[in-house]
Each structure stands twice: as structure tokens, then as C-alpha cells.
Design an enzyme around this catalytic site. Sequence first.
Site, PDB file in Angstrom:
ATOM      1  N   PHE A   1      12.096  -5.527  20.555  1.00  0.00           N
ATOM      2  CA  PHE A   1      11.814  -6.559  19.561  1.00  0.00           C
ATOM      3  C   PHE A   1      10.384  -6.431  19.049  1.00  0.00           C
ATOM      4  O   PHE A   1       9.441  -6.367  19.827  1.00  0.00           O
ATOM      5  CB  PHE A   1      12.025  -7.947  20.174  1.00  0.00           C
TER       6      PHE A   1
ATOM      7  N   LYS B   1       0.977  -4.657  24.973  1.00  0.00           N
ATOM      8  CA  LYS B   1       0.669  -5.969  25.535  1.00  0.00           C
ATOM      9  C   LYS B   1       0.277  -5.910  27.002  1.00  0.00           C
ATOM     10  O   LYS B   1      -0.620  -6.628  27.453  1.00  0.00           O
ATOM     11  CB  LYS B   1       1.850  -6.923  25.340  1.00  0.00           C
TER      12      LYS B   1
ATOM     13  N   MET C   1      -2.431  -4.366 -18.203  1.00  0.00           N
ATOM     14  CA  MET C   1      -2.677  -2.931 -18.321  1.00  0.00           C
ATOM     15  C   MET C   1      -1.380  -2.169 -18.577  1.00  0.00           C
ATOM     16  O   MET C   1      -1.337  -1.244 -19.400  1.00  0.00           O
ATOM     17  CB  MET C   1      -3.367  -2.394 -17.062  1.00  0.00           C
TER      18      MET C   1
END
Length: 560
Positions: free
Chosen positions: A113, A163, A470
Site C-alpha cells: 500500500f 519507514k 501564449m
Amino acid sequence: MVKNGSEILIDALVEQGVDTIFGYPGGAVLNIYDALYKNSDRIHHILTAHEQGAAHAADGYARSTGKVGVCLATSGPGATNLVTGIATAYMDSVPMVAITGNVACSLLGLDSFQEVDITGITMPITKHNFIVKDVNKLADTLREAFYIAGSGRKGPVLVDVPKDITAQKADFANKPLKPYTVNVTMHQDGCIAKAAELIKNAERPFLYTGGGIYGEDGAKTLKAFAELIDAPVSSSLMGQGSFDETDSRYMGMLGMHGTKTAAEAIKNCDLFIGIGTRFSDRVIGNPQTFAPDAKVLHIDIDPAEINKNIKVYHQVIGDSTDVMKKLIKLIPQQSHSGWMGKIKTWEKQYECRQKGTDELTLTPQHLIETLDKLTDGEALIATEVGQSQMWAAQYYAYKHPHQLITSGGLGTMGYGLGAAIGAKCGNPDKTVVNIAGDGSFHMNLNELVTLSKHNIPVVELVINNNVLGMVRQWQTLFYGKRYSQTVLSEQVDYCMVAKGLGCEAIRVSKKEEVDAAIQKAIDLKRPVLIECIIPEDDKVFPMVPAGAPISEAFDASDMK
């Protein structure tokens, strides 16, 4: 001292002199954000509305301060949302360290995940990137990241931290800062001596500067060099401000939307000296016709840029300021009065002024020249991309290097507001203005929330012509006025949007309203949006068609 990875990360950032970072939290960086909470007295964190805004803010902080900017994002979509900002910094050689979280090491490669291979994704758009899988290497990896970002030709570096690494423990001890280095000049004496001879023998030199001129020392050296060789000066978009544009030697920008004077000078010069520039296609036009009667001398820090876009006669590889200082010692005072006289004649002949349909019609030129006047030419100007960017480049007279903060290489719409946030955080005593078109403003207007949340007094100047200006200009000139998806027809009240997001708002549509609006916005010391209504068919002139010789610059008078 034994600390966990998050504490080590914070200590390493402080060791590198980091005082501000821009980011957005998420699961993979929860430990880092916990450490930030405990160290809020040492590092100020700016919560942006989107990770892309964080990357642009770190970029604007870096350009405007000369320090390495830092942004932080979680894994997966948080990391990928940084990619455009990292690419923007890479194209413009901006020193930035992007820190991303990732899933734990045991989950890498399992389609976990919010897992993404961010080092693989960013490999082509970073100077270097790292994934840290050993907490004992975290501090040294961060030190190396800052060294790479700030040394030589500067650029972004990414550090990906799983982590579990942020929770594991290791010894940490401060180390002395490793000073940033520049490339050693290659073949120094011979190359510089030959360059000096070329300059001494030139009769019509053209001095051109890019974004590789850094700091006030670089600007001071460039001024002395220009005066010594008695040459007119032009710049790239990224080089604006490296030479004081109020100086009589300055001819204006060179390139697709550069001045006719610079275009005429390049056609007639006999020595073209490019310093700290990569010779972008938007500058050189058709490379076969670039500076047709001139020898090209290229001075740049990156050997990869030599002969990449333009075949050069001679090159010196090294830090631009260092090379100019060495050249100054070898060259006697030069005099090219006839050549400089021709430049002044062309300036008078090709002066280009924007005119409204009547005396009251607001033009971009009047708007930006008024901003220049009211800020004494000392504001930091960020821009979005498109017509507003070119008008900001043409009509504000920049006096300092990297005073114009703009996406030159990548041309990132939505860049300017985030960059302005970073510039203001790095320069709290300076007036900071972001000049935007309504099309670019749509891209990241959510960063108005960041301005109001942190009460960052940036002026957001939205030039609203209700079209993608532009692109529409190209459709007008080259596509038979087939305006496919460029008429915005927005039913949005930008002033109400700004107020709803916590900012002040002012709308102007006439020349007579401009002075008071800009002065009020500056004086409020709060985030303010000024919406400026202009006609939909105002164009950026001069212009060179893509791939055409620079000498084919045309303006509104030529169209008639």
C-alpha cells in the site's frame, strides 16, 4: 549518542543549516513528523496544500537564498506529486533535497500500500538519488545529498527513507560541514589565455549571461568584466538580473521573445561570449544561423554543455565567476565606441511599446512597469509560465541574480505561487510578488490556503485575459485562429475565491486603478490577490517563430 532514524534525520538537517522545510505528512513519514513536532524550535515546517507546492516552495527558497531547499513527502502518491517540482529544479540547476518516505524494507517490491519506486522514477531528473536501507548510513547519506545538490552545477537530489529506518536506532555525532566545491577549471592556463586573446582581438563583442552567474560576487564580477571588454550585454530568461538591467549596456533578453536590439547585435557581432548558459533552443532559434559572423566563446561549469546545442570556437570549463576574475587579470581596457554606438541606434529604432485600445485600457506593460516603480526594482518576482512570464521578463528591470524566480527549462505552469511562498519564507524582509496568468493560476491556486494559513504576505498578481494566452497567440499567428480549447470562458470570481481561502483581494481593469491597488497590497502585509483584467488578444512581442533565425524577430508593427 544513540537516536532513532527520525531524530538522526532532523539532526542531520540542522547540521546542514536547514531552518525551513516544506511538506505534507502521511503514514510513511509519521515518525519524521513526530520528530519535527519535537524540534519545532529548530526547524520551521510549512504545510503546503499539495506536495507539488512543497517542491516548488523548496525550489523558490533555494533560488532566492542560494541555500539548498528541502521538501518532504510521504510514500506513493505523496512522492510522485513531487516529481514535477523535482524536474523543474533539475532543468534549472536548482539545489534541492527532496526527502520521501517509503514502506518498510520488508515490504519493498511487493506492491505494498502506497509503495512506489521513487528512486527509479526520478533517476533521469535528479543529480543523484538514494534509498536508505541501513539506519547507520542515514546521516552520511543526507550529508552527501546536500554536498551533491550544492556543488558544481547545482541540482536536486532525492533521499528515500523506508519507514522502519526512521524508527531504528543508531549512533549519531555531528560532523564538520563539507564545503561545496565547484569544478576545477580544465586546462586552466592555456584555455583562459586563448580566451583572453580572442577578447582582445574582437571588435564587436557580445556578452551573454545565463543562470550560471550566482550571488552578488558573480554580478559584481560580471559588471567589471563587461566594462573592461566594453561590450553590450544580453541574458537568457534564467540569467536576468545577473547584470543590472538599468545599466546602459544592457540590451534586453535574447531569444524567442527577446529584444530586436539583441537580435540585431547577434547578427553583427564578431565574438559571442556565452557565460553560464546552456544555449537553450528558445535562445538560439536555428543553430545553423546563430551568430553567423562570430566566433563563439563558451564559459560554463558543465563540460556536457560544450558543443551540445551550438558548435563553439573555444571553451573554458569552470565556475563562471572564477573564470571571469582570471580573464580580468589578462585583458587590458578595451574600447569599442563605434560598436556601442550602433547598439544605442538600434535601441532607439526598435523600442517596442504596448498600447491599449484607448488611454484607459490596462496593458501588461503598464502593470509591470508600475510594479517595478512602486517596489524600486527590488522585489523578488516569481512567475508562472506563458505570456505573464514573458511580460514579467520584459518589463521589470532586474538588478540582482535570481531576483526573477521562474521555470525556464521545464516551463511548469503552476510553479510560481509555490515558488513565491518559498522565496518569502527565505527572505521575510523582501517584497515578493507572483505574476500569473489565469491559466497557470488554475493549476495550483490551492496554495492560497498555504498563504493564509501561515499568513505569508505574498502578492499574487493574476493577469486575467480569460484565455490560455501564449497558446492562443500561437493559434492566432500560425494556426489560422482556430482556438481549440484555449478560450477558458471561466465563470469564476477569483476575488471571491481568494477571500474564501482567507486572502485579501482587489480587482483592477483600468490604468488609473493600478498604483493604488499595488501599493495597498504591499502595505497590507498580508497575502493579497490582485486580479487584473486585460483584453484577450494582447500578445507578447517581439517574437521569433520556433526554429527560425533569431534575426527574424517580429512585432505588431511588422504584422501590419
